[in-house]
Design an enzyme around this catalytic site. Sequence first.
Site, PDB file in Angstrom:
ATOM      1  N   HIS A 169       6.500  66.673 -26.665  1.00 47.46           N
ATOM      2  CA  HIS A 169       6.225  67.990 -27.264  1.00 47.46           C
ATOM      3  C   HIS A 169       7.505  68.624 -27.827  1.00 47.46           C
ATOM      4  CE1 HIS A 169       1.974  68.213 -26.238  1.00 47.46           C
ATOM      5  NE2 HIS A 169       2.309  67.532 -25.157  1.00 47.46           N
ATOM      6  N   ASP A 221       4.751  59.987 -33.534  1.00 47.37           N
ATOM      7  CA  ASP A 221       3.920  58.783 -33.408  1.00 47.37           C
ATOM      8  C   ASP A 221       3.986  57.935 -34.671  1.00 47.37           C
ATOM      9  OD1 ASP A 221       3.238  60.083 -31.105  1.00 47.37           O
ATOM     10  OD2 ASP A 221       1.242  60.672 -31.783  1.00 47.37           O
ATOM     11  N   TYR A 257      -3.754  71.347 -27.748  1.00 42.12           N
ATOM     12  CA  TYR A 257      -2.494  70.940 -28.381  1.00 42.12           C
ATOM     13  C   TYR A 257      -2.068  71.985 -29.419  1.00 42.12           C
ATOM     14  CZ  TYR A 257       0.774  67.855 -30.916  1.00 42.12           C
ATOM     15  OH  TYR A 257       1.875  67.298 -31.529  1.00 42.12           O
TER      16      TYR A 257
HETATM   17  C1  GLA Z   1       1.001  63.584 -29.583  1.00 45.89           C
HETATM   18  C2  GLA Z   1       1.384  63.998 -30.999  1.00 45.89           C
HETATM   19  C3  GLA Z   1       2.886  63.848 -31.208  1.00 45.89           C
HETATM   20  C4  GLA Z   1       3.664  64.551 -30.095  1.00 45.89           C
HETATM   21  C5  GLA Z   1       3.128  64.160 -28.728  1.00 45.89           C
HETATM   22  C6  GLA Z   1       3.773  64.933 -27.624  1.00 45.89           C
HETATM   23  O1  GLA Z   1       1.231  62.226 -29.400  1.00 45.89           O
HETATM   24  O2  GLA Z   1       0.700  63.208 -31.941  1.00 45.89           O
HETATM   25  O3  GLA Z   1       3.243  64.349 -32.470  1.00 45.89           O
HETATM   26  O4  GLA Z   1       3.667  65.937 -30.278  1.00 45.89           O
HETATM   27  O5  GLA Z   1       1.729  64.341 -28.640  1.00 45.89           O
HETATM   28  O6  GLA Z   1       5.104  64.613 -27.519  1.00 45.89           O
END
Ligand code: GLA
Length: 377
Positions: free
Chosen positions: A29, A167, A219
């Site tokens: 995050h 990601d 989120y």
């Molecule tokens: C998900 C989101 C990423 C990141 C993570 C937490 O995987 O797709 O962009 O924010 O959560 O680190």
Amino acid sequence: MNEAFRRVFGTYPDGVWAAPGRVNLIGEHTDYNDGFALPFAIPQTTLLAARRREDGRLRLHSAQVGGPVVDLAVADLVPGAFTTWAAYPAGVVWALGEAGHRIGGADLHFDSTVPTGAGLSSSAALECAVALAYDDLYGLDLGAPALALLAQRAENVFAGVPCGVMDQMASACCTTGAALYLDCRGTVHEQVPFAPEAQGLRLLAIDTRVKHDLGDGAYAALRAGCEQASAVLGVTALRDLSPGDLPRAARALPSHLLPLVRHVVTENARVAEAVSHLRADRIAALGPILTAGHASLRDDYRVSCAETDLAVDTAVGAGALGARITGGGFGGTVIALVDEDRAEAVGAAVTAGFRAAGYRAPQLFPISPAAGARRIE
Ligand code: GLA
């Protein structure tokens, strides 16, 4: 993949591409706060057999989803039109067109070993496979970071998930035997060699099979909370704060925002610490950093759950050097760093702990840094 493609579309593909899922070692995050992360690609991969089409049709098929081919017109793609898996590949094609690239249709057949909803970035793997295949099929030559940004835009705008860029950068840019040190204020990245096996260590993934869904609003609410805190504190992003700023933050912020800020600030510091250990080849020293990161996600960011906490506590109790939830949270996968001679005992303890608690059996598998997105045929 070639035969599977032929069975679906009646002809052979132009090529086959692969894009992996990821595990994040530390730095959770932080990406949408312009911060730092340290993911690596995992062997679990999305394969994509693709063939360019000249008639503007985009036809999609997935071995996992099955069912009939999804048949779309590239010219008709609009954000928000799909709520199914097709939103991810279609979104990438839309994002390429929106960015002004001269692209058209394609037939795409997917087959993936990345578990969905497990915090291992199955959607980024899908997106990056499409971005890379289009890059080749249409001769765009965009380079991995640009493809990752387009994939993120597809997910943000087309699929409506307000994720950061970690990601997609991990899936697009990682290399075998390394973790990707990522500065998310932009896409600056560095490959940091990471080979736990060479030091008698193993990384164990524990998929709790508690499904998380980043699109469900939690989120987005966390991200909004971080942006609100930045505004109150007068910084561009939480990345601009250091641990020395926390007393001031405590005075200025409402009590529900302070823990978010504390997590992001301490997490960025944990990434820096982890990278300095990796550079000095002290992989075992990552253990306590992982466990501290988990505590911060559990207590301050509040994205853990009973199953992931149990997995971490049991793994550490059984001798793991450290463990933490990885990915967005609300379930998903825990990673544990273990001495190779403790790996079996740690896995067995976690499985027994889940059974005793009445939880579904977790899925355990070893992971090590694998290749990023690439053409394989
Ligand atoms: C998900 C989101 C990423 C990141 C993570 C937490 O995987 O797709 O962009 O924010 O959560 O680190």
